[in-house]
Design a protein around this motif. Structure first.
Motif, PDB file in Angstrom:
ATOM      1  N   GLN A   1       8.168 -20.632  10.823  1.00 47.59           N
ATOM      2  CA  GLN A   1       8.578 -19.948   9.598  1.00 47.59           C
ATOM      3  C   GLN A   1       7.563 -20.188   8.486  1.00 47.59           C
ATOM      4  O   GLN A   1       7.222 -19.274   7.734  1.00 47.59           O
ATOM      5  N   VAL A   2       7.081 -21.418   8.385  1.00 48.99           N
ATOM      6  CA  VAL A   2       6.085 -21.761   7.371  1.00 48.99           C
ATOM      7  C   VAL A   2       4.807 -20.960   7.598  1.00 48.99           C
ATOM      8  O   VAL A   2       4.231 -20.394   6.658  1.00 48.99           O
ATOM      9  N   THR A   3       4.376 -20.875   8.846  1.00 47.18           N
ATOM     10  CA  THR A   3       3.149 -20.154   9.184  1.00 47.18           C
ATOM     11  C   THR A   3       3.257 -18.682   8.833  1.00 47.18           C
ATOM     12  O   THR A   3       2.329 -18.097   8.253  1.00 47.18           O
ATOM     13  N   ARG A   4       4.404 -18.069   9.153  1.00 47.01           N
ATOM     14  CA  ARG A   4       4.580 -16.643   8.848  1.00 47.01           C
ATOM     15  C   ARG A   4       4.603 -16.411   7.336  1.00 47.01           C
ATOM     16  O   ARG A   4       4.023 -15.445   6.834  1.00 47.01           O
ATOM     17  N   ALA A   5       5.271 -17.279   6.610  1.00 48.09           N
ATOM     18  CA  ALA A   5       5.330 -17.139   5.150  1.00 48.09           C
ATOM     19  C   ALA A   5       3.938 -17.241   4.542  1.00 48.09           C
ATOM     20  O   ALA A   5       3.559 -16.429   3.676  1.00 48.09           O
ATOM     21  N   GLN A   6       3.161 -18.198   4.999  1.00 47.34           N
ATOM     22  CA  GLN A   6       1.817 -18.381   4.458  1.00 47.34           C
ATOM     23  C   GLN A   6       0.901 -17.224   4.825  1.00 47.34           C
ATOM     24  O   GLN A   6       0.065 -16.797   4.017  1.00 47.34           O
ATOM     25  N   GLU A   7       1.063 -16.707   6.036  1.00 44.13           N
ATOM     26  CA  GLU A   7       0.272 -15.544   6.455  1.00 44.13           C
ATOM     27  C   GLU A   7       0.557 -14.351   5.542  1.00 44.13           C
ATOM     28  O   GLU A   7      -0.345 -13.640   5.103  1.00 44.13           O
ATOM     29  N   HIS A   8       1.833 -14.140   5.258  1.00 45.78           N
ATOM     30  CA  HIS A   8       2.219 -13.014   4.415  1.00 45.78           C
ATOM     31  C   HIS A   8       1.701 -13.184   2.997  1.00 45.78           C
ATOM     32  O   HIS A   8       1.155 -12.235   2.404  1.00 45.78           O
ATOM     33  N   ILE A   9       1.863 -14.364   2.433  1.00 45.09           N
ATOM     34  CA  ILE A   9       1.414 -14.611   1.057  1.00 45.09           C
ATOM     35  C   ILE A   9      -0.100 -14.438   0.949  1.00 45.09           C
ATOM     36  O   ILE A   9      -0.605 -13.832  -0.003  1.00 45.09           O
ATOM     37  N   THR A  10      -0.826 -14.954   1.925  1.00 40.27           N
ATOM     38  CA  THR A  10      -2.288 -14.817   1.929  1.00 40.27           C
ATOM     39  C   THR A  10      -2.692 -13.346   1.948  1.00 40.27           C
ATOM     40  O   THR A  10      -3.582 -12.913   1.204  1.00 40.27           O
ATOM     41  N   GLN A  11      -2.013 -12.576   2.784  1.00 32.97           N
ATOM     42  CA  GLN A  11      -2.303 -11.143   2.867  1.00 32.97           C
ATOM     43  C   GLN A  11      -2.006 -10.434   1.552  1.00 32.97           C
ATOM     44  O   GLN A  11      -2.793  -9.616   1.075  1.00 32.97           O
TER      45      GLN A  11
ATOM     46  N   PRO B   1      15.318 -12.572  13.270  1.00 34.24           N
ATOM     47  CA  PRO B   1      15.829 -12.905  11.933  1.00 34.24           C
ATOM     48  C   PRO B   1      16.558 -14.246  11.933  1.00 34.24           C
ATOM     49  O   PRO B   1      17.358 -14.539  12.820  1.00 34.24           O
ATOM     50  N   THR B   2      16.274 -15.067  10.919  1.00 28.02           N
ATOM     51  CA  THR B   2      16.945 -16.359  10.779  1.00 28.02           C
ATOM     52  C   THR B   2      17.024 -16.724   9.312  1.00 28.02           C
ATOM     53  O   THR B   2      16.119 -16.386   8.530  1.00 28.02           O
ATOM     54  N   ASP B   3      18.098 -17.400   8.913  1.00 29.65           N
ATOM     55  CA  ASP B   3      18.194 -17.839   7.522  1.00 29.65           C
ATOM     56  C   ASP B   3      17.448 -19.152   7.298  1.00 29.65           C
ATOM     57  O   ASP B   3      17.203 -19.556   6.166  1.00 29.65           O
ATOM     58  N   GLY B   4      17.091 -19.848   8.386  1.00 28.92           N
ATOM     59  CA  GLY B   4      16.302 -21.067   8.273  1.00 28.92           C
ATOM     60  C   GLY B   4      16.977 -22.188   7.519  1.00 28.92           C
ATOM     61  O   GLY B   4      16.322 -23.067   6.965  1.00 28.92           O
ATOM     62  N   LEU B   5      18.311 -22.200   7.509  1.00 29.21           N
ATOM     63  CA  LEU B   5      19.035 -23.182   6.699  1.00 29.21           C
ATOM     64  C   LEU B   5      19.524 -24.401   7.475  1.00 29.21           C
ATOM     65  O   LEU B   5      20.112 -25.297   6.891  1.00 29.21           O
ATOM     66  N   PHE B   6      19.293 -24.410   8.779  1.00 29.25           N
ATOM     67  CA  PHE B   6      19.838 -25.508   9.578  1.00 29.25           C
ATOM     68  C   PHE B   6      18.767 -26.412  10.187  1.00 29.25           C
ATOM     69  O   PHE B   6      19.088 -27.347  10.905  1.00 29.25           O
ATOM     70  N   GLY B   7      17.507 -26.117   9.929  1.00 32.11           N
ATOM     71  CA  GLY B   7      16.447 -26.976  10.435  1.00 32.11           C
ATOM     72  C   GLY B   7      16.243 -26.901  11.931  1.00 32.11           C
ATOM     73  O   GLY B   7      15.664 -27.812  12.529  1.00 32.11           O
ATOM     74  N   ASP B   8      16.736 -25.822  12.557  1.00 29.46           N
ATOM     75  CA  ASP B   8      16.507 -25.649  13.987  1.00 29.46           C
ATOM     76  C   ASP B   8      16.121 -24.201  14.250  1.00 29.46           C
ATOM     77  O   ASP B   8      15.797 -23.456  13.327  1.00 29.46           O
ATOM     78  N   SER B   9      16.170 -23.781  15.518  1.00 34.61           N
ATOM     79  CA  SER B   9      15.675 -22.450  15.880  1.00 34.61           C
ATOM     80  C   SER B   9      16.768 -21.394  15.955  1.00 34.61           C
ATOM     81  O   SER B   9      16.516 -20.289  16.426  1.00 34.61           O
ATOM     82  N   ARG B  10      17.975 -21.699  15.486  1.00 30.45           N
ATOM     83  CA  ARG B  10      19.051 -20.721  15.605  1.00 30.45           C
ATOM     84  C   ARG B  10      18.739 -19.464  14.782  1.00 30.45           C
ATOM     85  O   ARG B  10      18.245 -19.524  13.673  1.00 30.45           O
ATOM     86  N   SER B  11      19.053 -18.321  15.377  1.00 28.52           N
ATOM     87  CA  SER B  11      18.812 -17.038  14.722  1.00 28.52           C
ATOM     88  C   SER B  11      20.077 -16.558  14.016  1.00 28.52           C
ATOM     89  O   SER B  11      21.159 -17.130  14.195  1.00 28.52           O
ATOM     90  N   ASP B  12      19.939 -15.489  13.227  1.00 25.40           N
ATOM     91  CA  ASP B  12      21.119 -14.896  12.592  1.00 25.40           C
ATOM     92  C   ASP B  12      22.106 -14.438  13.655  1.00 25.40           C
ATOM     93  O   ASP B  12      23.322 -14.598  13.504  1.00 25.40           O
ATOM     94  N   GLU B  13      21.589 -13.858  14.733  1.00 24.79           N
ATOM     95  CA  GLU B  13      22.469 -13.375  15.812  1.00 24.79           C
ATOM     96  C   GLU B  13      23.222 -14.528  16.456  1.00 24.79           C
ATOM     97  O   GLU B  13      24.408 -14.393  16.805  1.00 24.79           O
ATOM     98  N   ASP B  14      22.572 -15.676  16.604  1.00 27.14           N
ATOM     99  CA  ASP B  14      23.249 -16.860  17.158  1.00 27.14           C
ATOM    100  C   ASP B  14      24.444 -17.240  16.279  1.00 27.14           C
ATOM    101  O   ASP B  14      25.506 -17.606  16.780  1.00 27.14           O
ATOM    102  N   GLN B  15      24.243 -17.173  14.968  1.00 26.98           N
ATOM    103  CA  GLN B  15      25.309 -17.571  14.044  1.00 26.98           C
ATOM    104  C   GLN B  15      26.431 -16.539  13.954  1.00 26.98           C
ATOM    105  O   GLN B  15      27.612 -16.886  13.937  1.00 26.98           O
ATOM    106  N   ILE B  16      26.051 -15.275  13.902  1.00 24.90           N
ATOM    107  CA  ILE B  16      27.036 -14.219  13.685  1.00 24.90           C
ATOM    108  C   ILE B  16      27.741 -13.818  14.975  1.00 24.90           C
ATOM    109  O   ILE B  16      28.933 -13.508  14.982  1.00 24.90           O
TER     110      ILE B  16
END
Length: 262
Positions: A63-73, A189-204
Protein backbone atom coordinates in the motif's frame (compact mmCIF):
# COMPACT_ATOMS: atom_id res chain seq x y z
CA UNK A 1 -20.38 6.79 -18.89
CA UNK A 2 -18.70 9.71 -20.65
CA UNK A 3 -15.56 9.66 -18.50
CA UNK A 4 -13.88 12.75 -19.94
CA UNK A 5 -17.01 14.88 -19.56
CA UNK A 6 -17.59 13.57 -16.02
CA UNK A 7 -13.99 14.44 -15.15
CA UNK A 8 -14.38 17.96 -16.54
CA UNK A 9 -17.64 18.39 -14.61
CA UNK A 10 -16.05 17.36 -11.29
CA UNK A 11 -12.99 19.56 -11.87
CA UNK A 12 -15.20 22.58 -12.56
CA UNK A 13 -17.34 21.76 -9.51
CA UNK A 14 -14.24 21.60 -7.30
CA UNK A 15 -12.89 24.89 -8.62
CA UNK A 16 -16.20 26.70 -8.24
CA UNK A 17 -16.70 25.40 -4.69
CA UNK A 18 -13.19 26.39 -3.61
CA UNK A 19 -13.51 29.84 -5.20
CA UNK A 20 -16.84 30.56 -3.51
CA UNK A 21 -15.43 29.39 -0.18
CA UNK A 22 -12.30 31.57 -0.63
CA UNK A 23 -10.16 28.49 -0.15
CA UNK A 24 -6.65 28.09 -1.58
CA UNK A 25 -6.63 24.36 -2.37
CA UNK A 26 -7.28 20.80 -1.25
CA UNK A 27 -5.77 18.19 1.03
CA UNK A 28 -6.27 14.51 0.26
CA UNK A 29 -5.27 11.44 2.23
CA UNK A 30 -3.56 9.11 -0.25
CA UNK A 31 -3.67 5.43 0.64
CA UNK A 32 -2.57 3.61 -2.50
CA UNK A 33 -6.16 2.78 -3.46
CA UNK A 34 -8.21 3.78 -6.50
CA UNK A 35 -10.57 6.17 -4.67
CA UNK A 36 -7.87 8.38 -3.18
CA UNK A 37 -5.86 8.22 -6.41
CA UNK A 38 -8.81 9.43 -8.49
CA UNK A 39 -9.78 12.10 -5.95
CA UNK A 40 -6.27 13.52 -5.71
CA UNK A 41 -5.93 13.46 -9.51
CA UNK A 42 -9.17 15.42 -9.87
CA UNK A 43 -8.07 17.95 -7.26
CA UNK A 44 -4.68 18.32 -8.93
CA UNK A 45 -6.38 18.88 -12.30
CA UNK A 46 -8.11 22.01 -10.95
CA UNK A 47 -4.80 23.85 -10.97
CA UNK A 48 -5.34 24.73 -7.31
CA UNK A 49 -2.81 23.71 -4.70
CA UNK A 50 -3.24 20.05 -3.79
CA UNK A 51 -1.52 18.45 -0.81
CA UNK A 52 -1.32 14.64 -0.84
CA UNK A 53 -0.79 13.22 2.62
CA UNK A 54 0.45 9.74 3.47
CA UNK A 55 -0.49 8.62 6.98
CA UNK A 56 0.76 5.07 7.53
CA UNK A 57 -0.20 3.14 10.65
CA UNK A 58 1.40 -0.32 10.52
CA UNK A 59 0.71 -0.13 6.77
CA UNK A 60 1.39 -3.00 4.39
CA UNK A 61 4.42 -2.18 2.21
CA UNK A 62 2.42 -2.78 -0.97
CA UNK A 63 0.00 0.00 0.00
CA UNK A 64 2.85 2.36 0.85
CA UNK A 65 4.58 1.63 -2.46
CA UNK A 66 1.43 2.28 -4.50
CA UNK A 67 0.73 5.53 -2.66
CA UNK A 68 4.26 6.78 -3.23
CA UNK A 69 4.17 5.77 -6.89
CA UNK A 70 0.97 7.74 -7.38
CA UNK A 71 2.20 10.83 -5.53
CA UNK A 72 5.47 10.83 -7.49
CA UNK A 73 3.55 10.63 -10.75
CA UNK A 74 1.18 13.44 -9.75
CA UNK A 75 4.05 15.74 -8.76
CA UNK A 76 5.70 15.12 -12.11
CA UNK A 77 2.51 15.98 -13.98
CA UNK A 78 1.18 18.85 -11.85
CA UNK A 79 3.37 21.66 -10.43
CA UNK A 80 0.58 22.55 -7.98
CA UNK A 81 0.90 19.21 -6.15
CA UNK A 82 2.94 18.79 -2.97
CA UNK A 83 3.09 15.98 -0.46
CA UNK A 84 3.61 15.23 3.21
CA UNK A 85 4.18 12.03 5.11
CA UNK A 86 3.11 11.66 8.73
CA UNK A 87 3.87 8.30 10.32
CA UNK A 88 1.02 7.91 12.79
CA UNK A 89 2.14 4.49 14.04
CA UNK A 90 3.78 5.81 17.24
CA UNK A 91 0.78 8.06 17.92
CA UNK A 92 -1.57 5.11 17.53
CA UNK A 93 0.56 2.90 19.77
CA UNK A 94 0.82 5.60 22.43
CA UNK A 95 -2.95 6.05 22.44
CA UNK A 96 -3.42 2.28 22.78
CA UNK A 97 -1.04 2.24 25.74
CA UNK A 98 -3.16 4.67 27.77
CA UNK A 99 -6.55 3.16 26.92
CA UNK A 100 -8.13 0.65 29.31
CA UNK A 101 -6.74 -2.83 28.76
CA UNK A 102 -9.18 -5.39 27.38
CA UNK A 103 -9.01 -8.82 25.83
CA UNK A 104 -8.89 -9.12 22.07
CA UNK A 105 -12.27 -9.33 20.37
CA UNK A 106 -13.89 -8.40 17.04
CA UNK A 107 -15.30 -5.31 18.75
CA UNK A 108 -11.85 -4.27 19.97
CA UNK A 109 -10.30 -4.82 16.55
CA UNK A 110 -13.00 -2.75 14.86
CA UNK A 111 -12.76 0.02 17.46
CA UNK A 112 -9.00 0.27 16.95
CA UNK A 113 -9.44 0.23 13.16
CA UNK A 114 -11.87 3.13 13.42
CA UNK A 115 -9.44 4.90 15.72
CA UNK A 116 -6.82 4.76 12.96
CA UNK A 117 -9.23 6.43 10.54
CA UNK A 118 -10.04 9.17 13.07
CA UNK A 119 -6.36 9.89 13.71
CA UNK A 120 -5.96 10.37 9.96
CA UNK A 121 -8.96 12.68 9.80
CA UNK A 122 -7.48 14.86 12.54
CA UNK A 123 -4.18 14.98 10.67
CA UNK A 124 -5.83 16.05 7.42
CA UNK A 125 -7.68 18.84 9.20
CA UNK A 126 -4.42 19.99 10.77
CA UNK A 127 -3.00 20.53 7.30
CA UNK A 128 -6.27 22.01 6.03
CA UNK A 129 -6.26 24.59 8.80
CA UNK A 130 -2.58 25.32 8.35
CA UNK A 131 -2.84 26.04 4.62
CA UNK A 132 -6.46 27.18 4.27
CA UNK A 133 -7.39 24.07 2.28
CA UNK A 134 -10.48 21.89 2.05
CA UNK A 135 -10.38 18.20 2.99
CA UNK A 136 -11.50 16.28 -0.09
CA UNK A 137 -13.31 13.04 0.67
CA UNK A 138 -12.51 9.84 -1.18
CA UNK A 139 -15.71 7.85 -0.64
CA UNK A 140 -17.65 6.45 -3.60
CA UNK A 141 -21.43 6.00 -3.90
CA UNK A 142 -21.51 2.34 -2.83
CA UNK A 143 -19.46 3.03 0.29
CA UNK A 144 -21.09 6.32 1.28
CA UNK A 145 -24.75 5.65 0.46
CA UNK A 146 -24.99 1.92 -0.12
CA UNK A 147 -23.33 -0.07 2.65
CA UNK A 148 -21.84 2.73 4.78
CA UNK A 149 -18.37 1.21 4.52
CA UNK A 150 -16.42 4.00 6.14
CA UNK A 151 -15.61 5.34 9.58
CA UNK A 152 -17.93 7.95 11.03
CA UNK A 153 -15.80 11.04 11.76
CA UNK A 154 -12.87 9.20 10.21
CA UNK A 155 -12.66 8.95 6.43
CA UNK A 156 -16.28 10.14 6.56
CA UNK A 157 -15.16 13.45 8.09
CA UNK A 158 -14.57 15.67 5.06
CA UNK A 159 -15.45 19.08 3.61
CA UNK A 160 -16.63 17.93 0.20
CA UNK A 161 -17.04 14.65 -1.70
CA UNK A 162 -16.10 14.80 -5.39
CA UNK A 163 -16.68 11.11 -6.25
CA UNK A 164 -19.55 10.20 -3.90
CA UNK A 165 -22.06 10.09 -6.77
CA UNK A 166 -19.98 7.53 -8.66
CA UNK A 167 -20.20 3.74 -8.38
CA UNK A 168 -16.92 1.92 -7.79
CA UNK A 169 -16.83 0.72 -11.40
CA UNK A 170 -17.22 4.33 -12.54
CA UNK A 171 -14.35 5.40 -10.29
CA UNK A 172 -12.18 2.78 -11.99
CA UNK A 173 -13.24 4.14 -15.38
CA UNK A 174 -12.18 7.64 -14.34
CA UNK A 175 -8.93 6.27 -12.96
CA UNK A 176 -8.05 4.82 -16.35
CA UNK A 177 -8.81 8.11 -18.11
CA UNK A 178 -6.84 10.04 -15.49
CA UNK A 179 -3.81 7.77 -15.99
CA UNK A 180 -3.77 6.49 -12.43
CA UNK A 181 -0.86 4.03 -12.03
CA UNK A 182 -1.69 0.53 -13.27
CA UNK A 183 -0.63 -0.98 -9.94
CA UNK A 184 -3.48 0.91 -8.26
CA UNK A 185 -6.01 0.08 -10.96
CA UNK A 186 -5.49 -3.67 -10.49
CA UNK A 187 -5.02 -3.75 -6.70
CA UNK A 188 -7.73 -5.34 -4.57
CA UNK A 189 -9.67 -2.59 -2.73
CA UNK A 190 -8.81 -2.41 0.98
CA UNK A 191 -9.34 0.13 3.75
CA UNK A 192 -5.92 -0.76 5.20
CA UNK A 193 -7.18 -0.29 8.75
CA UNK A 194 -6.29 -3.67 10.23
CA UNK A 195 -2.59 -3.97 9.46
CA UNK A 196 -3.03 -7.12 7.40
CA UNK A 197 -3.92 -8.12 3.84
CA UNK A 198 -7.70 -8.33 4.22
CA UNK A 199 -9.61 -6.73 1.35
CA UNK A 200 -12.90 -4.84 1.38
CA UNK A 201 -14.55 -7.94 -0.09
CA UNK A 202 -13.16 -10.06 2.76
CA UNK A 203 -14.77 -7.71 5.27
CA UNK A 204 -18.08 -7.14 3.52
CA UNK A 205 -18.63 -10.60 2.06
CA UNK A 206 -19.37 -9.31 -1.44
CA UNK A 207 -17.47 -7.61 -4.25
CA UNK A 208 -18.14 -4.04 -5.32
CA UNK A 209 -19.65 -5.29 -8.59
CA UNK A 210 -22.10 -7.37 -6.57
CA UNK A 211 -22.88 -4.48 -4.22
CA UNK A 212 -23.52 -2.16 -7.15
CA UNK A 213 -25.98 -4.69 -8.52
CA UNK A 214 -27.71 -4.97 -5.13
CA UNK A 215 -27.91 -1.19 -4.78
CA UNK A 216 -29.59 -0.91 -8.17
CA UNK A 217 -32.01 -3.72 -7.29
CA UNK A 218 -32.98 -1.97 -4.06
CA UNK A 219 -33.59 1.25 -5.98
CA UNK A 220 -35.94 -0.73 -8.24
CA UNK A 221 -37.92 -1.85 -5.19
CA UNK A 222 -36.77 -5.47 -5.24
CA UNK A 223 -37.06 -7.67 -2.12
CA UNK A 224 -34.91 -10.49 -0.75
CA UNK A 225 -37.45 -13.11 -1.81
CA UNK A 226 -37.10 -11.96 -5.42
CA UNK A 227 -33.72 -13.70 -5.58
CA UNK A 228 -32.17 -17.09 -4.92
CA UNK A 229 -28.67 -18.45 -4.42
CA UNK A 230 -25.72 -16.06 -4.51
CA UNK A 231 -27.89 -13.13 -5.61
CA UNK A 232 -30.10 -13.55 -2.54
CA UNK A 233 -27.02 -13.81 -0.31
CA UNK A 234 -25.52 -10.62 -1.74
CA UNK A 235 -28.83 -8.76 -1.50
CA UNK A 236 -29.14 -9.79 2.17
CA UNK A 237 -25.63 -8.48 2.86
CA UNK A 238 -26.43 -5.18 1.17
CA UNK A 239 -29.77 -4.68 2.96
CA UNK A 240 -28.26 -5.54 6.35
CA UNK A 241 -25.38 -3.07 5.99
CA UNK A 242 -27.58 -0.40 4.44
CA UNK A 243 -29.91 -0.71 7.43
CA UNK A 244 -27.42 -0.81 10.30
CA UNK A 245 -25.31 2.02 8.85
CA UNK A 246 -28.11 4.54 8.34
CA UNK A 247 -26.71 6.45 11.33
CA UNK A 248 -23.74 7.32 9.13
CA UNK A 249 -25.78 8.38 6.12
CA UNK A 250 -28.47 10.46 7.82
CA UNK A 251 -28.03 13.84 9.55
CA UNK A 252 -27.25 13.73 13.26
CA UNK A 253 -30.57 13.47 15.13
CA UNK A 254 -31.42 16.52 17.20
CA UNK A 255 -33.75 16.29 20.19
CA UNK A 256 -36.35 19.01 19.64
CA UNK A 257 -37.67 20.53 22.88
CA UNK A 258 -41.44 21.25 22.92
CA UNK A 259 -42.20 24.95 23.01
CA UNK A 260 -44.26 24.55 26.18
CA UNK A 261 -41.15 23.29 28.02
CA UNK A 262 -39.06 26.32 27.15
Amino acid sequence: MQSKKVIDHIINWLKEYATKASIDGFVVGVSGGIDSAVTSSLCASTGLKTLCVEMPIHQAQSQVTRAQEHITQLKERFPNVSDARVDLTPVFEELKSVLPKTTSSPQLDLSLANTRARLRMSTLYYFAGLHKYLVAGTGNKVEDFGVGFYTKYGDGGVDLSPIADLMKSEVYALGKTLNVPHSIQVAAPTDGLFGDSRSDEDQIGASYDELEWAMKMKDKGKKIDDFVGRQQQVFKIFIRLNTVNQHKMNPIPVCKIPVNLL
